[in-house]
Design an enzyme around this catalytic site. Structure first.
Site, PDB file in Angstrom:
ATOM      1  CB  SER A 267       4.386   4.962  -4.747  1.00 57.03           C
ATOM      2  OG  SER A 267       4.594   4.808  -6.131  1.00 57.03           O
ATOM      3  CG  LEU A 268       0.745   0.154  -6.539  1.00 60.13           C
ATOM      4  CD1 LEU A 268      -0.396   0.461  -7.504  1.00 60.13           C
ATOM      5  CD2 LEU A 268       1.562  -1.048  -7.021  1.00 60.13           C
TER       6      LEU A 268
END
Length: 417
Positions: A267-268
């Site tokens: 993700s991030l």
């Protein structure tokens, strides 16, 4: 004595076999060495995995050695970070590109064509979310000296993850934690800063989704106009995770001089891994990461001749990685996230779970556990049928994002001063 023609046939066959017999890829064994995090004053701090915790049943069950298949990867390195920073300043202030001395080199990297390799890296990415107790932190020397107990304590709210290494320290993997949010299946003290970084890195203009949103920076100029210089400056603030990731990488080269460093994340965390990897030419594998190409451009990262050392892995049911979790009524927007980017650096291994597995597009499939248990744990039949283990990695050509917005130099409105 064999007849001459039989000798020729035998020699030819032996030469053919020696040339065409594939050389087994080396397999590297990794163990968890450190946890990494950042203090509120932006100091990168490290924590050794304590021997007492290593002997616990939880560690033996969840954090065994990870055996990963490696292969030669072509990458570009050479420029120092100081040289790159000068080039970025030149680009930001004067709009001029400065030539950098990129050097192509071949380094050991993860074999991203191996399902088992991707599975192990996904598990290591998952473990970056795991808290493991409250042991003492150690100092890295005068330049990074800190005794702040930040990062993995219950009230810590910053950048965090784990560091794995081979027994001989020849290869080190840094795993970066992604967004912790109830919307995405998690939570915890890092939610606020995670959301700030998400909305700055992946929104078209300061998370201006509609008039009801409070923007995370002051670059919106009305209508569909956004001040380009302003939004670029907002991403360069030292409090943001990219700058911290740069410090983390530099610290790892201090701890492990001469080691080959890989960066992974979900993700991030995957997008941050890619941004740091493109800066230093380090091999990267990112899982279900939002598109980071726009952020790389806004950060004025000097682009090497190729970014093929960066590999994204995601599936088509994840609207965040696919760049479709946007709009006022999207799941992301309802959770307060302006996830509007969609273009990725490097190459992407895309699992079409919508067509081949009849998955519905759902933000709940974004989690790394879904990737581990439902995508990578078993052979992917569409790839097996054509003699592969995973889908072929492709470059995302002709990718367009934020097409409704106009970027330029716009004066700040008086009512916004």
């Amino acid at each position: 004595m064999l007849p001459i023609f039989l000798k020729d046939i035998l020699v030819h066959w032996l030469n053919f076999a020696s040339v065409n017999t594939p050389t087994p890829s080396p397999r590297l064994s990794f163990e968890l060495r450190h946890l990494h995090a950042v203090s509120s004053s932006a100091h990168v701090v490290f924590q050794d995995v304590p021997s007492v915790w290593k002997e616990s049943s939880a560690y033996l069950q969840q954090n065994r050695s990870f055996v990963i298949e490696a292969r030669p990867v072509s990458s570009y390195g050479g420029p120092t970070y100081e040289d790159q920073w000068v080039a970025r300043v030149q680009s930001m202030k004067f709009g001029q590109s400065q030539s950098l001395n990129w050097k192509q080199e071949t380094v050991p990297g993860p074999n991203v064509e191996s399902r088992e390799t991707l599975l192990e890296l996904a598990k290591m990415s998952n473990n970056a979310y795991v808290e493991v107790g409250d042991p003492a932190w150690y100092e890295l020397g005068e330049e990074w000296n800190t005794t702040y107990p930040f990062g993995w304590e219950p009230d810590a709210d910053g950048f965090r993850g784990q560091v794995f290494a081979t027994p001989d320290n020849s290869t080190v993997i840094v795993s970066v934690k992604g967004t912790s949010a109830g919307l995405l299946g998690g939570g915890g003290p890092t939610v606020k800063k995670d959301k700030l970084n998400d909305n700055l890195l992946f929104s078209c203009c300061c998370a201006r989704v509609d008039w009801t949103w409070t923007t995370v920076c002051g670059c919106y100029r009305g209508g569909w106009k956004c001040d380009q210089e302003c939004v670029e400056t907002a991403l360069i603030e030292e409090s943001l995770f990219y700058s911290i990731g740069i410090n983390l990488y530099n610290n790892l080269t201090y701890i492990y001089p001469g080691s080959n460093i890989w960066i992974i994340g979900h993700s991030l965390g995957g997008s941050l891994a890619s941004l740091v990897g493109v800066t230093f030419g380090a091999p990267v594998v990112a899982f279900e990461a939002p598109g980071e190409k726009m952020a790389a451009r806004r950060l004025h990262l000097p682009s090497p001749p190729s970014t093929q050392h960066i590999t994204h892995v995601y599936h088509t049911a994840d609207p965040i990685a696919m760049g479709t979790c946007n709009g006022v009524l999207s799941s992301c927007a309802l959770g307060g996230y302006a996830m509007e980017s969609r273009c990725h650096l490097g190459k992407s291994v895309i699992y079409d779970t919508v067509s081949n597995s009849s998955w519905a597009v759902d933000v709940r499939t974004h989690g790394i556990v879904a990737v581990i248990e439902k995508v990578l744990s078993d052979p992917w039949l569409p790839s097996v049928e054509i003699g592969r283990e995973v889908p072929e990695a492709i470059s995302e050509e002709d990718c367009i994002e934020c097409y409704s917005w106009e970027y330029g130099s716009y004066p700040e409105k008086l009512d916004e001063l």
